[in-house]
Design a protein around this motif. Structure first.
Motif, PDB file in Angstrom:
ATOM      1  N   UNK A  76       0.823  -1.211   0.000  1.00 56.53           N
ATOM      2  CA  UNK A  76       0.000   0.000   0.000  1.00 56.53           C
ATOM      3  C   UNK A  76       0.862   1.267   0.000  1.00 56.53           C
ATOM      4  N   UNK A  77       2.009   1.194   0.636  1.00 55.30           N
ATOM      5  CA  UNK A  77       2.932   2.331   0.594  1.00 55.30           C
ATOM      6  C   UNK A  77       3.423   2.548  -0.830  1.00 55.30           C
ATOM      7  N   UNK A  78       3.736   1.474  -1.527  1.00 59.30           N
ATOM      8  CA  UNK A  78       4.210   1.570  -2.909  1.00 59.30           C
ATOM      9  C   UNK A  78       3.127   2.155  -3.811  1.00 59.30           C
ATOM     10  N   UNK A  79       1.927   1.650  -3.709  1.00 58.20           N
ATOM     11  CA  UNK A  79       0.834   2.130  -4.563  1.00 58.20           C
ATOM     12  C   UNK A  79       0.526   3.595  -4.254  1.00 58.20           C
ATOM     13  N   UNK A  80       0.404   3.935  -2.972  1.00 61.36           N
ATOM     14  CA  UNK A  80       0.065   5.321  -2.632  1.00 61.36           C
ATOM     15  C   UNK A  80       1.209   6.273  -2.970  1.00 61.36           C
ATOM     16  N   UNK A  81       2.462   5.834  -2.835  1.00 57.55           N
ATOM     17  CA  UNK A  81       3.605   6.663  -3.230  1.00 57.55           C
ATOM     18  C   UNK A  81       3.615   6.900  -4.734  1.00 57.55           C
ATOM     19  N   UNK A  82       3.298   5.882  -5.485  1.00 54.63           N
ATOM     20  CA  UNK A  82       3.250   6.036  -6.945  1.00 54.63           C
ATOM     21  C   UNK A  82       2.179   7.047  -7.348  1.00 54.63           C
ATOM     22  N   UNK A  83       1.024   6.971  -6.722  1.00 57.77           N
ATOM     23  CA  UNK A  83      -0.053   7.903  -7.033  1.00 57.77           C
ATOM     24  C   UNK A  83       0.263   9.318  -6.542  1.00 57.77           C
ATOM     25  N   UNK A  84       0.899   9.431  -5.376  1.00 60.60           N
ATOM     26  CA  UNK A  84       1.314  10.748  -4.867  1.00 60.60           C
ATOM     27  C   UNK A  84       2.358  11.351  -5.801  1.00 60.60           C
ATOM     28  N   UNK A  85       3.295  10.530  -6.265  1.00 62.79           N
ATOM     29  CA  UNK A  85       4.304  11.000  -7.210  1.00 62.79           C
ATOM     30  C   UNK A  85       3.672  11.488  -8.504  1.00 62.79           C
ATOM     31  N   UNK A  86       2.708  10.740  -9.015  1.00 64.41           N
ATOM     32  CA  UNK A  86       2.015  11.157 -10.245  1.00 64.41           C
ATOM     33  C   UNK A  86       1.277  12.484 -10.034  1.00 64.41           C
ATOM     34  N   UNK A  87       0.668  12.650  -8.872  1.00 66.92           N
ATOM     35  CA  UNK A  87      -0.030  13.903  -8.573  1.00 66.92           C
ATOM     36  C   UNK A  87       0.937  15.080  -8.540  1.00 66.92           C
ATOM     37  N   UNK A  88       2.106  14.876  -7.923  1.00 62.04           N
ATOM     38  CA  UNK A  88       3.100  15.957  -7.863  1.00 62.04           C
ATOM     39  C   UNK A  88       3.654  16.260  -9.252  1.00 62.04           C
ATOM     40  N   UNK A  89       3.900  15.245 -10.030  1.00 60.18           N
ATOM     41  CA  UNK A  89       4.398  15.465 -11.399  1.00 60.18           C
ATOM     42  C   UNK A  89       3.376  16.276 -12.188  1.00 60.18           C
ATOM     43  N   UNK A  90       2.094  15.964 -12.023  1.00 54.79           N
ATOM     44  CA  UNK A  90       1.068  16.715 -12.749  1.00 54.79           C
ATOM     45  C   UNK A  90       1.008  18.170 -12.280  1.00 54.79           C
ATOM     46  N   UNK A  91       1.430  18.439 -11.036  1.00 53.80           N
ATOM     47  CA  UNK A  91       1.516  19.832 -10.572  1.00 53.80           C
ATOM     48  C   UNK A  91       2.531  20.612 -11.392  1.00 53.80           C
ATOM     49  N   UNK A  92       3.573  19.939 -11.845  1.00 54.34           N
ATOM     50  CA  UNK A  92       4.589  20.604 -12.649  1.00 54.34           C
ATOM     51  C   UNK A  92       4.264  20.646 -14.130  1.00 54.34           C
ATOM     52  N   UNK A 116      -0.331   4.583   5.255  1.00 53.84           N
ATOM     53  CA  UNK A 116      -0.005   3.222   4.797  1.00 53.84           C
ATOM     54  C   UNK A 116       1.354   2.789   5.333  1.00 53.84           C
ATOM     55  N   UNK A 117       2.309   3.694   5.289  1.00 52.33           N
ATOM     56  CA  UNK A 117       3.648   3.404   5.799  1.00 52.33           C
ATOM     57  C   UNK A 117       3.572   3.029   7.283  1.00 52.33           C
ATOM     58  N   UNK A 118       2.796   3.784   8.048  1.00 57.05           N
ATOM     59  CA  UNK A 118       2.646   3.495   9.482  1.00 57.05           C
ATOM     60  C   UNK A 118       2.056   2.105   9.695  1.00 57.05           C
ATOM     61  N   UNK A 119       1.073   1.750   8.890  1.00 56.78           N
ATOM     62  CA  UNK A 119       0.426   0.445   9.031  1.00 56.78           C
ATOM     63  C   UNK A 119       1.347  -0.693   8.617  1.00 56.78           C
ATOM     64  N   UNK A 130       4.826   9.274  14.375  1.00 53.23           N
ATOM     65  CA  UNK A 130       5.165  10.429  13.532  1.00 53.23           C
ATOM     66  C   UNK A 130       4.393  10.354  12.215  1.00 53.23           C
ATOM     67  N   UNK A 131       4.376   9.180  11.599  1.00 52.12           N
ATOM     68  CA  UNK A 131       3.685   9.010  10.316  1.00 52.12           C
ATOM     69  C   UNK A 131       2.191   9.260  10.450  1.00 52.12           C
ATOM     70  N   UNK A 132       1.595   8.740  11.509  1.00 47.43           N
ATOM     71  CA  UNK A 132       0.163   8.966  11.720  1.00 47.43           C
ATOM     72  C   UNK A 132      -0.124  10.435  12.022  1.00 47.43           C
ATOM     73  N   UNK A 133       0.757  11.082  12.777  1.00 40.62           N
ATOM     74  CA  UNK A 133       0.583  12.517  13.055  1.00 40.62           C
ATOM     75  C   UNK A 133       0.648  13.325  11.762  1.00 40.62           C
ATOM     76  N   UNK A 134       1.580  12.975  10.872  1.00 41.05           N
ATOM     77  CA  UNK A 134       1.684  13.670   9.590  1.00 41.05           C
ATOM     78  C   UNK A 134       0.428  13.444   8.760  1.00 41.05           C
TER      79      UNK A 134
END
Length: 183
Positions: A76-92, A116-119, A130-134
């Motif tokens: 889940x960390x991998x999938x969510x990181x990939x989607x977060x990365x795609x979202x940031x790339x689209x910002x640029x 996901x990372x915390x879990x 820390x991860x859950x707080x973020x």
């Protein structure tokens, strides 16, 4: 290297346009969002777009590093990181105002990646907290934006604070992963 770069690049790349913006006449880092830099007729527009792409690639590489360290544990960390990365790339790639700017996903994935990372991490109660707080702070920030409670005159400041929390988290997570894999 995939995890090591995440200690510096996600936050470091975004700090470049933030610092440059402090010197721009007519632009307010307190009241204007970072994405508004992309619409200026100034070299900072290109720098801001590049920073978003570099940050997105870095987040994607963080997810790839997590996958290579233990692909079954960090699904889940991998999938969510990939989607977060795609979202940031689209910002640029797409400037502020375009419906494709951020692909409407950054708000979701900035919360999901640390959650996901915390879990999935296990073994480090401090990093999990820390991860859950973020994740919770990120959600609170996006709630402020969507609800209209983000104070108009300070929305640039609140965004910058949220960015330091959200993208600074990759520093903490990258270090935790490196300790975990012995790197």
């Amino acid at each position: 290297m995939l995890l090591k770069q995440s200690i510096v690049v996600p936050l470091g790349a975004l700090l470049v346009p933030i610092v440059i913006a402090l010197t721009l006449p007519g632009y307010s880092s307190i009241s204007q969002h970072v994405s508004e830099l992309e619409t200026l007729d100034h070299p900072v527009a290109f720098i801001t777009r590049c920073a978003s792409v570099v940050t997105g690639l870095s987040i994607f590489l963080f997810g790839l590093g997590a996958a290579l360290s233990d692909s079954r544990k960090f699904v889940f960390t991998v999938v969510s990181s990939s989607l977060a990365g795609a979202s940031m790339i689209s910002n640029g790639v797409f400037v502020s105002g375009s419906p494709l700017h951020g692909l409407y996903g950054l708000a979701l994935f900035a919360v999901l990646v640390p959650a996901c990372f915390a879990a999935e991490l296990g073994g480090s109660p401090r990093i999990v907290r820390i991860s859950l707080a973020v994740a919770v702070l990120s959600m609170a920030y996006f709630w402020l934006q969507l609800s209209g409670f983000d104070p108009q005159g300070f929305r640039g400041l609140t965004q910058r604070i949220a960015m330091v929390v959200m993208f600074g988290w990759y520093t903490v997570a990258g270090q935790a992963m490196l300790r975990r894999v012995g790197g």
